[in-house]
Motif scaffolding. Structure first.
Motif, short mmCIF file in Angstrom:
data_model
loop_
_atom_site.label_atom_id
_atom_site.label_comp_id
_atom_site.label_asym_id
_atom_site.label_seq_id
_atom_site.Cartn_x
_atom_site.Cartn_y
_atom_site.Cartn_z
N LEU A 125 4.71 -2.57 3.23
CA LEU A 125 4.76 -1.29 2.55
C LEU A 125 4.72 -1.43 1.04
O LEU A 125 4.09 -0.62 0.34
N VAL A 126 5.36 -2.47 0.51
CA VAL A 126 5.34 -2.69 -0.93
C VAL A 126 3.90 -2.87 -1.41
O VAL A 126 3.46 -2.25 -2.40
N VAL A 127 3.15 -3.72 -0.72
CA VAL A 127 1.76 -4.00 -1.11
C VAL A 127 0.88 -2.76 -0.94
O VAL A 127 0.05 -2.45 -1.80
N VAL A 128 1.08 -2.04 0.16
CA VAL A 128 0.27 -0.85 0.43
C VAL A 128 0.53 0.23 -0.63
O VAL A 128 -0.42 0.85 -1.14
N ILE A 129 1.78 0.45 -0.96
CA ILE A 129 2.11 1.42 -2.02
C ILE A 129 1.51 0.98 -3.35
O ILE A 129 0.90 1.77 -4.08
N GLY A 130 1.67 -0.30 -3.68
CA GLY A 130 1.14 -0.81 -4.94
C GLY A 130 -0.37 -0.64 -5.04
O GLY A 130 -0.90 -0.27 -6.09
N HIS A 131 -1.08 -0.91 -3.93
CA HIS A 131 -2.54 -0.79 -3.93
C HIS A 131 -2.96 0.67 -4.05
O HIS A 131 -3.87 1.00 -4.82
N GLU A 132 -2.31 1.56 -3.29
CA GLU A 132 -2.73 2.97 -3.29
C GLU A 132 -2.43 3.64 -4.62
O GLU A 132 -3.24 4.44 -5.12
N GLN A 133 -1.29 3.33 -5.22
CA GLN A 133 -0.87 4.01 -6.44
C GLN A 133 -1.22 3.22 -7.71
O GLN A 133 -1.02 3.72 -8.82
N GLN A 134 -1.72 1.98 -7.51
CA GLN A 134 -2.07 1.13 -8.65
C GLN A 134 -0.88 0.97 -9.60
O GLN A 134 -0.98 1.22 -10.82
N ILE A 135 0.25 0.55 -9.03
CA ILE A 135 1.47 0.32 -9.81
C ILE A 135 1.87 -1.14 -9.67
O ILE A 135 1.34 -1.88 -8.83
N THR A 136 2.85 -1.57 -10.45
CA THR A 136 3.28 -2.96 -10.43
C THR A 136 4.06 -3.26 -9.15
O THR A 136 4.54 -2.34 -8.46
N LEU A 137 4.19 -4.53 -8.86
CA LEU A 137 4.94 -4.95 -7.69
C LEU A 137 6.39 -4.47 -7.78
O LEU A 137 6.96 -3.99 -6.80
N GLU A 138 6.98 -4.58 -8.95
CA GLU A 138 8.37 -4.17 -9.14
C GLU A 138 8.53 -2.67 -8.90
O GLU A 138 9.52 -2.22 -8.30
N GLU A 139 7.56 -1.87 -9.35
CA GLU A 139 7.62 -0.42 -9.13
C GLU A 139 7.47 -0.11 -7.64
O GLU A 139 8.15 0.79 -7.11
N ALA A 140 6.59 -0.84 -6.95
CA ALA A 140 6.40 -0.62 -5.52
C ALA A 140 7.62 -1.05 -4.72
O ALA A 140 7.97 -0.42 -3.71
N ILE A 141 8.29 -2.11 -5.16
CA ILE A 141 9.55 -2.52 -4.52
C ILE A 141 10.58 -1.40 -4.65
O ILE A 141 11.26 -1.06 -3.67
N ALA A 142 10.71 -0.84 -5.82
CA ALA A 142 11.68 0.23 -6.05
C ALA A 142 11.36 1.45 -5.18
O ALA A 142 12.27 2.07 -4.62
N GLN A 143 10.08 1.78 -5.06
CA GLN A 143 9.69 2.92 -4.21
C GLN A 143 10.01 2.65 -2.75
O GLN A 143 10.47 3.54 -2.03
N THR A 144 9.75 1.44 -2.29
CA THR A 144 10.03 1.09 -0.90
C THR A 144 11.53 1.18 -0.60
O THR A 144 11.95 1.72 0.43
N ALA A 145 12.34 0.68 -1.51
CA ALA A 145 13.79 0.78 -1.34
C ALA A 145 14.23 2.24 -1.32
O ALA A 145 15.11 2.63 -0.53
N ALA A 146 13.62 3.06 -2.17
CA ALA A 146 13.98 4.49 -2.21
C ALA A 146 13.61 5.18 -0.90
O ALA A 146 14.37 6.01 -0.39
N ILE A 147 12.44 4.84 -0.33
CA ILE A 147 12.03 5.41 0.95
C ILE A 147 13.03 5.02 2.04
O ILE A 147 13.46 5.85 2.85
N HIS A 148 13.43 3.73 2.05
CA HIS A 148 14.42 3.28 3.02
C HIS A 148 15.70 4.11 2.90
O HIS A 148 16.23 4.62 3.90
N ASN A 149 16.20 4.25 1.70
CA ASN A 149 17.47 4.95 1.49
C ASN A 149 17.36 6.44 1.84
O ASN A 149 18.29 7.03 2.40
N GLN A 150 16.23 7.05 1.51
CA GLN A 150 16.02 8.46 1.86
C GLN A 150 16.01 8.65 3.37
O GLN A 150 16.57 9.63 3.89
N GLU A 151 15.39 7.73 4.09
CA GLU A 151 15.29 7.90 5.54
C GLU A 151 16.61 7.59 6.24
O GLU A 151 16.92 8.17 7.28
N ILE A 152 17.41 6.70 5.66
CA ILE A 152 18.77 6.51 6.18
C ILE A 152 19.58 7.79 6.00
O ILE A 152 20.33 8.22 6.90
N ALA A 153 19.43 8.44 4.85
CA ALA A 153 20.13 9.72 4.62
C ALA A 153 19.65 10.78 5.62
O ALA A 153 20.46 11.57 6.13
#
Length: 324
Positions: free
Chosen positions: A244-272
């Motif tokens: 998911l990190v790589v897929v988000i990074g490729h689709e949004q053309q963002i850095t790896l660190e930004e994609a990692i942060a988005q993936t963690a946020a998705i995880h936390n949102q779905e746990i909520a």
């Protein structure tokens, strides 16, 4: 291997581990050798360091020893196949061919549907699956066995999709990836096994309830997004872009660190979302509601168990974890 720091992941579920963990570990180590599923002594040593028994003991902590040994055999078997498909060499490139994988699916389904026995000298992988199934059938109902057969088929059909993407260098969208990931990861098999582990045996009208199915899906997805973070350095090293990190990074053309942060946020949102939805399930009457509550608690424990195994136990992944 690239250095990865995983942000804090929200996981407010009880951490537990079975007291049988060492017995499970010894059993499956012997089982791997019995079916000759790995090719070298180094591979057997590596799999012992992965500590799959600790994953099984954490995700199904209240199950009995017979189930846990059988479940760990399945988990280990799936990881053996995952490594075969992910770590392709010129000698093993055929494993990712669509025709080969479709025949594999046919063979796997035949073993489960017809309770087929396979000699280990003919096909060790099929023989190991047959042994798992022979041990699993006495522990489960016929209706569960039918569902599990469909789930195994779905897992390997999704693996065909993943392999075709890799072969054609085709990048799935974030939406496509998030739909398919719980299947080619085998997370659907993990939640199927949970029904037997927890001994809840919910009626079909509960299992097919839309809100209940959403809870199960959220638990599967949480495991997948956490795994994508924990396994990122390993997959980048092997050129595997189904993360998911790589897929988000490729689709949004963002850095790896930004994609990692988005993936963690998705995880936390779905746990909520999981915790919110569990309070909104319809009532089916006290006995069934009690079983549903035990099942939902077990789903949370499964999510926490996989995370704790990844952080504290296994040598399969390499990352730094930022605890909350």
């Amino acid at each position: 291997m690239r250095h990865i720091t995983v942000p804090a992941l929200h996981c407010p579920f009880e951490a537990k581990i079975s007291p049988f963990v060492h017995e499970i570990d010894r059993h499956t180590a012997s089982w791997l050798q019995e079916f000759n599923l790995l090719q070298t002594d180094e591979a057997y040593d590596r799999f012992r360091r992965y500590k799959f028994a600790w994953m099984t003991a954490r995700t199904y902590p209240d199950a009995d020893l017979a189930f846990l040994c059988t479940a760990n055999d399945l988990n280990t078997w799936l990881f053996v196949l995952d490594d075969l498909l992910d770590h392709v060499t010129p000698d093993t490139a055929g494993y990712r061919e669509k025709g080969y994988l479709q025949q594999v699916i046919t063979d796997f389904v035949r073993v489960l549907r017809y309770d087929q026995s396979v000699d280990r000298s003919v096909n060790p992988v099929l023989a190991a699956l047959s042994d798992f199934w022979n041990n699993m059938r006495p522990l489960s109902s016929v209706s569960w066995q039918c569902q599990f057969t469909l789930s195994l088929k779905a897992t390997f059909e999704a693996a065909v999709w993943e392999a075709e993407n890799a072969k054609l260098r085709r990048h799935p969208s974030v939406f496509q990836y998030m739909q398919m990931r719980p299947f080619f990861s085998g997370a659907n098999l993990g939640t199927d096994m949970l029904e037997v582990a927890a001994g809840t045996y919910l009626p079909v009208f509960v299992l097919q309830n839309e809100q209940f199915q959403k809870l199960v899906d959220l638990a599967r997805r949480a495991v997948c997004w956490a795994n994508d973070l924990f396994s990122l350095s390993k997959e980048l090293a092997h050129g595997d872009e189904h993360n998911l990190v790589v897929v988000i990074g490729h689709e949004q053309q963002i850095t790896l660190e930004e994609a990692i942060a988005q993936t963690a946020a998705i995880h936390n949102q779905e746990i909520a979302m999981f915790n919110q939805l569990r309070t909104q399930l319809p009532s089916f009457g006290l006995p069934i509601d009690s079983a549903i509550q035990r099942h939902v608690d077990a789903l949370g424990t499964m999510v926490r168990g996989f995370m704790d195994w990844s952080i504290y136990d296994t040598a399969r992944y390499h990352f730094d974890y930022t605890a909350s």
